[in-house]
Design a protein around this motif. Structure first.
Motif, PDB file in Angstrom:
ATOM      1  N   LYS A  58      35.354 -10.505  90.050  1.00 35.80           N
ATOM      2  CA  LYS A  58      33.983 -10.917  89.752  1.00 35.80           C
ATOM      3  C   LYS A  58      33.468 -11.922  90.775  1.00 35.80           C
ATOM      4  CE  LYS A  58      34.010  -9.852  84.841  1.00 35.80           C
ATOM      5  NZ  LYS A  58      33.785 -10.355  83.481  1.00 35.80           N
ATOM      6  N   PHE A  62      30.087 -11.530  92.985  1.00 34.04           N
ATOM      7  CA  PHE A  62      29.118 -12.618  93.073  1.00 34.04           C
ATOM      8  C   PHE A  62      28.833 -12.945  94.540  1.00 34.04           C
ATOM      9  CE2 PHE A  62      28.391 -17.147  93.671  1.00 34.04           C
ATOM     10  CZ  PHE A  62      27.343 -17.414  92.806  1.00 34.04           C
ATOM     11  N   LEU A 154      23.747  -9.129  88.626  1.00 33.10           N
ATOM     12  CA  LEU A 154      25.052  -9.581  88.122  1.00 33.10           C
ATOM     13  C   LEU A 154      25.487  -8.728  86.930  1.00 33.10           C
ATOM     14  CD1 LEU A 154      24.486 -13.442  88.334  1.00 33.10           C
ATOM     15  CD2 LEU A 154      26.031 -12.103  89.781  1.00 33.10           C
ATOM     16  N   LEU A 159      29.036  -8.680  84.941  1.00 30.42           N
ATOM     17  CA  LEU A 159      29.430 -10.086  84.930  1.00 30.42           C
ATOM     18  C   LEU A 159      28.979 -10.801  83.657  1.00 30.42           C
ATOM     19  CD1 LEU A 159      28.896 -11.067  88.666  1.00 30.42           C
ATOM     20  CD2 LEU A 159      30.971 -10.358  87.514  1.00 30.42           C
TER      21      LEU A 159
END
Length: 189
Positions: A58, A62, A154, A159
């Motif tokens: 993750k 990002f 995201l 996420l």
């Protein structure tokens, strides 16, 4: 069908950003001394639906989204000749203050608590073709004006971000060393 096309469209934007970042990395200058380099530290809060910091996968997602944002704000197609690197170096999970107060009143709502994840990261811009001095400010402005777009990107990558705060630049400063007091000679009789 409309939802599928919107998600497919966003996914395509992310894929094109990844390809462009890869191409920009191939254009990376050989000599850093001939390059203009600007690195800035940022902190941003994210309200996540689980009590976990981002795992390595993750974090990479990002970093990819934020590195790819240069194409959104760089003037005159300069992003294609700029190497952008986002690097997360610290994450801290906490329960937001307003949530802590609410929990005291109603403890049955625990499953719906969104935890705040503060992420500290650097944005590094490098180019041998143009100045990148203003890029951190432009990144911050673009990010803070497009919080919904970023949240959507995201979440397309799973996420689980329900909200996010503004990106804040962190200014690292150190105090100047105290001037040394010259030794006073001691005269003994």
């Amino acid at each position: 069908m409309v939802i599928f096309l919107r998600e497919f469209s966003s996914l395509m934007v992310i894929i094109v950003s990844l390809i462009t970042i890869h191409t920009a990395n191939l254009l990376s200058p050989i000599s850093a001394s001939a390059s203009e380099i600007k690195t800035t530290i940022f902190r941003q809060s994210f309200w996540v639906e689980n009590n976990e910091v981002f795992n390595d996968f993750k974090v990479e997602e990002f970093q990819t989204i934020y590195s790819g944002s240069t194409f959104q704000f760089a003037p005159n197609n300069e992003a294609s000749k700029t190497v952008t690197n986002c690097s997360v170096f610290h994450q801290q999970m906490s329960v937001p203050e307003e949530k802590e107060e609410d929990e005291e009143e109603d403890e049955d709502d625990e499953d719906q608590t969104n935890f705040r994840l503060d992420i500290d990261f650097t944005m590094r811009y490098e180019s041998i073709y143009h100045e990148v001095e203003d890029y951190p400010r432009m990144f911050q402005n673009w990010t803070n004006q497009n919080l919904e777009t970023i949240r959507y990107k995201l979440n397309v990558l799973n996420l689980d971000v329900s909200d996010l705060g503004k990106a804040l630049r962190i200014v690292v400063s150190t105090t100047a060393p105290a001037p040394s007091v010259p030794a006073v000679p001691v005269v003994r009789n």
